[in-house]
Design an enzyme around this catalytic site. Structure first.
Site: not given
Length: 441
Positions: A181, A316, A355
């Site tokens: 990620c 994040h 996400h």
């Protein structure tokens, strides 16, 4: 200290943006409109990918499994591609991981946004860094199909960047980056370092995520880390887990002296970026607040900037009850000093789009650049109900709850962006956006 508004001629600047996001978004203008209007771009699972949806949506009835909602952030045009435009045969195009296809067209748009002609770059000493992770597209290479012979280049991770360099004729470094990620932001960090080292004159950098299977939903349903209600709620009391999504973002980087010489619009200056790892301790997938704090302090040192200059943080913020509080604790210790008269505003584009995995960091950076260009802070959805896992009375850090002006410091808007990978790699970047270089596109 704060950097000079006049800039550093040898510094690295961002001069072009390409983006695709859920909800049919395929331009920076559309992305900004969605963010500014607080639109949630989550939708049902695609019905044209032959995914076993009935099995997926009944997982929750089995012991030890969480329910998978019919919700995610999916690219509407993931299956759309004009191979002839890029000089690719239809059979080869089908064998290509859609991450190659989407990455290629978004890179093309980023080049155009920078004021360059993508068709006139053959032989250019430019580099390409693209963040991506393998997401199970197509049959195994050993299976004999009509697409055999194209599967090697169609599925290898290196071809995500290599396909872009090949199509545009770029002769500099061409590297696909997999730090899960954190991949997109890691790609930007590596591209900027290469420009500073003289390895290339300019570079494309970004990340892409298109899911070839619903495997990530299955994995997180088993780990009970998937959103229970089909929304991604970063840093809020209602967070139950993350929600997977797709997207792509690419930026064009070059030295400021080159940008000035060529008359390129400057979205922002990349003042500093760093990458680190959690090291030993907790299980591999568990975030580490101490590592994140070290990363932020190292990035501030690289940018030669005091923490109090940062006005907006694109975090994040995956919406998980474990990860978000750890991230918040690191942000509070670095950016959220209680004595600050007005602390930074924190948000996450994941609240709008979910996400996007390898593309998460680059889409966060693009959101930050668009906030700076428009002089406004885009709100983070669900932020009116902040998590109770931290004591907000002891910090100046606040969630971005509304659309509001972003006040500059000495003529510059300073922002920071984070991306943390599930394998323990963390990335952080700081950008400066001079007010007189605002663009409202």
């Amino acid at each position: 200290m704060a950097v000079s508004v006049s800039g550093d001629e040898n510094g690295v600047v961002i001069v072009g943006i390409g983006v695709e996001a859920p909800g049919g978004i395929d331009s920076p203008r559309e992305f900004w409109s969605a963010l500014a209007d607080s639109r949630e771009l989550i939708g049902p699972f695609p019905r044209d990918r032959d995914w076993p949806l009935e099995q997926l949506f009944t997982l929750g009835s089995s012991q030890g499994w969480a329910q998978v909602r019919d919700a995610g952030g999916f690219l509407r045009g993931a299956a759309e591609f004009d191979p002839g435009f890029f000089g690719i045969t239809p059979r080869e195009a089908v064998a290509m991981d859609p991450q190659q296809r989407v990455g290629l067209r978004v890179a093309w748009r980023a080049v155009e946004d920078a004021g360059l002609n993508p068709g006139a770059l053959d032989g250019s000493a430019a580099g390409c860094w693209m963040g991506a992770t393998p997401l199970e597209y197509g049959p195994r290479m050993a299976e004999i199909t009509e697409h055999s012979g194209y599967r090697m280049t169609g599925t290898t991770l290196g071809a995500v960047a290599g396909r872009i360099s090949h199509s545009l004729g770029l002769t500099g470094p061409s590297i696909s980056v997999d730090t899960s990620c954190a991949s997109g932001l890691t790609a930007v960090h590596q591209a900027a370092a290469a420009i500073r080292a003289g390895e290339c004159e300019w570079a494309l950098a970004g990340g892409v995520c298109v899911m070839g299977s619903p495997g990530m939903f299955v994995e997180f349903a088993k780990n009970n880390a998937l959103s229970a209600d089909g929304h991604c709620r970063p840093y809020t009391a209602g967070s139950t887990g993350t929600l997977w999504a797709e997207g792509a973002g690419v930026v064009v980087l070059e030295r400021e002296s080159r940008a000035r010489e060529l008359g390129h619009r400057i979205y922002g200056r990349l003042l500093g970026s760093r990458v680190n790892h959690n090291g030993k301790g907790a299980p591999l997938a568990v975030p580490n607040a101490q590592a994140q704090e070290r990363l932020i302090r190292d990035t501030l040192a690289a940018a030669d900037l005091a923490a109090e200059h940062i006005g907006v943080i694109e975090g994040h913020g995956t919406g998980t009850p474990v990860g978000d509080p750890l991230e918040l604790s690191a942000l509070i210790r670095t950016y959220g000093a209680p004595e600050r008269e007005r602390g930074p505003l924190l948000g996450s584009a994941k609240s709008n789009i979910g996400h996007t995995q390898a593309a998460a960091g680059i889409l966060g950076l693009i959101k930050l650049l668009l906030c700076g260009a428009n002089g406004q802070v885009a709100p983070s959805l669900w932020a009116q109900d902040p998590t109770e896992a931290v004591d907000w009375s002891t910090t100046s850090l606040r969630l971005a709850t509304k659309y509001q002006p972003w006040d500059p410091v000495d003529g510059v808007r300073y922002g920071a962006v984070s991306a943390f990978g599930v394998a323990g790699t963390n990335a952080h970047a700081i950008v400066g956006m001079p007010v007189e270089e605002d663009n409202h596109g």
